[in-house]
Structure formats: C-alpha cells, structure tokens
Design a protein around this motif. Sequence first.
Motif, PDB file in Angstrom:
ATOM      1  N   UNK A 123     -71.140 -81.711  95.003  1.00 50.66           N
ATOM      2  CA  UNK A 123     -70.452 -80.430  95.148  1.00 50.66           C
ATOM      3  C   UNK A 123     -71.425 -79.256  95.276  1.00 50.66           C
ATOM      4  N   UNK A 124     -72.662 -79.454  94.856  1.00 52.05           N
ATOM      5  CA  UNK A 124     -73.641 -78.351  94.861  1.00 52.05           C
ATOM      6  C   UNK A 124     -73.862 -77.789  96.268  1.00 52.05           C
ATOM      7  N   UNK A 125     -74.069 -78.624  97.301  1.00 49.73           N
ATOM      8  CA  UNK A 125     -74.239 -78.040  98.638  1.00 49.73           C
ATOM      9  C   UNK A 125     -73.004 -77.271  99.115  1.00 49.73           C
ATOM     10  N   UNK A 126     -71.823 -77.708  98.696  1.00 47.48           N
ATOM     11  CA  UNK A 126     -70.595 -76.992  99.076  1.00 47.48           C
ATOM     12  C   UNK A 126     -70.567 -75.610  98.423  1.00 47.48           C
ATOM     13  N   UNK A 127     -70.951 -75.554  97.147  1.00 42.33           N
ATOM     14  CA  UNK A 127     -71.024 -74.259  96.461  1.00 42.33           C
ATOM     15  C   UNK A 127     -72.087 -73.365  97.088  1.00 42.33           C
ATOM     16  N   UNK A 128     -73.203 -73.965  97.480  1.00 43.87           N
ATOM     17  CA  UNK A 128     -74.265 -73.192  98.133  1.00 43.87           C
ATOM     18  C   UNK A 128     -73.798 -72.648  99.477  1.00 43.87           C
ATOM     19  N   UNK A 129     -73.009 -73.434 100.201  1.00 43.61           N
ATOM     20  CA  UNK A 129     -72.480 -72.973 101.494  1.00 43.61           C
ATOM     21  C   UNK A 129     -71.517 -71.803 101.298  1.00 43.61           C
ATOM     22  N   UNK A 130     -70.726 -71.848 100.234  1.00 42.64           N
ATOM     23  CA  UNK A 130     -69.820 -70.730  99.943  1.00 42.64           C
ATOM     24  C   UNK A 130     -70.629 -69.480  99.614  1.00 42.64           C
ATOM     25  N   UNK A 131     -71.674 -69.635  98.797  1.00 41.84           N
ATOM     26  CA  UNK A 131     -72.517 -68.488  98.437  1.00 41.84           C
ATOM     27  C   UNK A 131     -73.211 -67.908  99.667  1.00 41.84           C
ATOM     28  N   UNK A 132     -73.679 -68.781 100.565  1.00 39.91           N
ATOM     29  CA  UNK A 132     -74.337 -68.306 101.796  1.00 39.91           C
ATOM     30  C   UNK A 132     -73.349 -67.564 102.688  1.00 39.91           C
ATOM     31  N   UNK A 133     -72.121 -68.049 102.754  1.00 40.00           N
ATOM     32  CA  UNK A 133     -71.104 -67.375 103.574  1.00 40.00           C
ATOM     33  C   UNK A 133     -70.700 -66.040 102.963  1.00 40.00           C
ATOM     34  N   UNK A 134     -70.756 -65.945 101.631  1.00 35.85           N
ATOM     35  CA  UNK A 134     -70.344 -64.708 100.952  1.00 35.85           C
ATOM     36  C   UNK A 134     -71.422 -63.634 100.987  1.00 35.85           C
ATOM     37  N   UNK A 135     -72.681 -64.026 101.136  1.00 31.37           N
ATOM     38  CA  UNK A 135     -73.793 -63.065 101.038  1.00 31.37           C
ATOM     39  C   UNK A 135     -73.645 -61.866 101.978  1.00 31.37           C
ATOM     40  N   UNK A 136     -73.398 -62.073 103.288  1.00 36.43           N
ATOM     41  CA  UNK A 136     -73.259 -60.882 104.146  1.00 36.43           C
ATOM     42  C   UNK A 136     -72.011 -60.071 103.838  1.00 36.43           C
ATOM     43  N   UNK A 137     -70.975 -60.711 103.323  1.00 35.20           N
ATOM     44  CA  UNK A 137     -69.749 -59.984 102.980  1.00 35.20           C
ATOM     45  C   UNK A 137     -69.957 -59.111 101.743  1.00 35.20           C
ATOM     46  N   UNK A 138     -70.843 -59.541 100.853  1.00 31.41           N
ATOM     47  CA  UNK A 138     -71.147 -58.739  99.668  1.00 31.41           C
ATOM     48  C   UNK A 138     -71.974 -57.503 100.019  1.00 31.41           C
ATOM     49  N   UNK A 139     -72.584 -57.505 101.214  1.00 28.27           N
ATOM     50  CA  UNK A 139     -73.369 -56.349 101.677  1.00 28.27           C
ATOM     51  C   UNK A 139     -72.616 -55.524 102.718  1.00 28.27           C
ATOM     52  N   UNK A 140     -71.349 -55.828 102.941  1.00 26.28           N
ATOM     53  CA  UNK A 140     -70.573 -55.128 103.960  1.00 26.28           C
ATOM     54  C   UNK A 140     -70.426 -53.653 103.590  1.00 26.28           C
ATOM     55  N   UNK A 141     -70.382 -52.755 104.594  1.00 22.94           N
ATOM     56  CA  UNK A 141     -70.237 -51.325 104.288  1.00 22.94           C
ATOM     57  C   UNK A 141     -68.952 -50.974 103.540  1.00 22.94           C
ATOM     58  N   UNK A 142     -67.894 -51.743 103.745  1.00 16.35           N
ATOM     59  CA  UNK A 142     -66.623 -51.453 103.069  1.00 16.35           C
ATOM     60  C   UNK A 142     -66.689 -51.930 101.615  1.00 16.35           C
ATOM     61  N   UNK A 143     -66.477 -51.001 100.677  1.00 12.78           N
ATOM     62  CA  UNK A 143     -66.491 -51.391  99.263  1.00 12.78           C
ATOM     63  C   UNK A 143     -65.297 -52.294  98.938  1.00 12.78           C
ATOM     64  N   UNK A 144     -64.191 -52.134  99.666  1.00 13.67           N
ATOM     65  CA  UNK A 144     -63.037 -53.019  99.443  1.00 13.67           C
ATOM     66  C   UNK A 144     -63.395 -54.464  99.759  1.00 13.67           C
ATOM     67  N   UNK A 145     -64.113 -54.666 100.868  1.00 19.10           N
ATOM     68  CA  UNK A 145     -64.535 -56.022 101.245  1.00 19.10           C
ATOM     69  C   UNK A 145     -65.530 -56.560 100.212  1.00 19.10           C
ATOM     70  N   UNK A 146     -66.462 -55.730  99.782  1.00 18.15           N
ATOM     71  CA  UNK A 146     -67.447 -56.164  98.783  1.00 18.15           C
ATOM     72  C   UNK A 146     -66.766 -56.593  97.486  1.00 18.15           C
ATOM     73  N   UNK A 147     -65.856 -55.755  96.986  1.00 24.44           N
ATOM     74  CA  UNK A 147     -65.195 -56.061  95.716  1.00 24.44           C
ATOM     75  C   UNK A 147     -64.280 -57.272  95.826  1.00 24.44           C
TER      76      UNK A 147
END
Length: 199
Positions: A123-147
């Motif tokens: 399951x670890x690579x699956x969790x890592x893939x989720x974290x990698x997919x979330x990384x750019x969304x956590x830096x998105x200009x919209x605070x709503x998207x980040x939160x």
Amino acid sequence: MNIDLNALVSLVGTLGAVALGSWLTARATARANAKAERDTLGIQFDAMFLAVAELRAAVEADRVLWSNRWERARAALLAAMTGLGPAAFVRGSDQRQIAAILGGAGWFLAQERTQTKAATVSLVPKLAAVAAAAAPLLRHPSTDVQEATDRFMAAIFSYHESRDTTELEARAADFGSAVRAVLDPPPHRRLSRHRRRQQ
C-alpha cells in the motif's frame, strides 16, 4: 505656432490604436493563461482521483484478502490444522506432541504474518502516489483548493487505517466542489446580464 490638425488627429488615432491593440493583446494573453491554468488543474484533479481510486482498490483488496475477521478465523483454523499434522506423526510424550503442534502452528502463522506484512507494504506506493498527486494542488493559488486538498489528504490517511468511507467520501465531495469552482468560474456580471436579457 501653426498646428497641423490632420497630423494631430493621425497621431491620436495611432496612439489609440496602439493602446487598444496592447489592451486586446494583454486581455487575450490573460485569458490564454487562465485557460492553461484551468487545464493544468483539471489534469491534476484527474491524477488525484486516479491515485485515490487505486489506493481504495488496494485497501479493499487488502481487507478482503487479509484483514477481515473471516480471514483471521481461517488463519487460526489453518494454523491449528498445520500444528496437528506433525503431531500425528510424533510418538512419545505429550510434551513432544505439544511441541510439534506449536512448531507447526508457529511456522504457519509466521508465513501468514509475512504475507500480511507484504500486503500492507504494497500500500505504501499507492499512498506515495496520492501524496505526489496532491503536492501541486496544495500549492495552488486558490486557498479553497489548498484547504480542500489538505482535508482530503487527512481523510485519505485516516481511511488507510480505519477503512471508513464516510469521511473520505465527504472530503472527496468538498475537494471536487473546490476544484470545480475554479475550473468553472461564475460568468462576469455584465455577461450574465446580457445573457438574461437575450432570454
């Protein structure tokens, strides 16, 4: 001082055309950049949901194959049977038979535990893939998207442990709403008024 009125009108017209052309170019560039950002966000949104779907499938497979109570009961029954097998061939004292039972059951449970750990580690690579997919969304200009992404990630990591889909689905819906609000912004007031008049 004599001013050539035609030259002055021509100069004003040229400056006006340059200013209008510059404004139109800036507006077209801003629209193109906004569209490119929305397209990128759409790709990131898809990547996030694909990674979460793969994780959920892996967690569900882990639950069905290893973590539910029926599988644990099956493992205990098989361990008992594995322990009783060698005991049937051991002659002598009760202590030898008990040792044979415990040895066989211990061997089986060790194998079962190794396989369970391997399934959990998968399951670890699956969790890592989720974290990698979330990384750019956590830096998105919209605070709503980040939160919304941050709350979704918290629900994903707690889902991995609890297997409770209620919180995960609620956070997924919030995340989807936040991204859709950026992907499909409300039309400008002037444009919406114009459309209402046409209807």
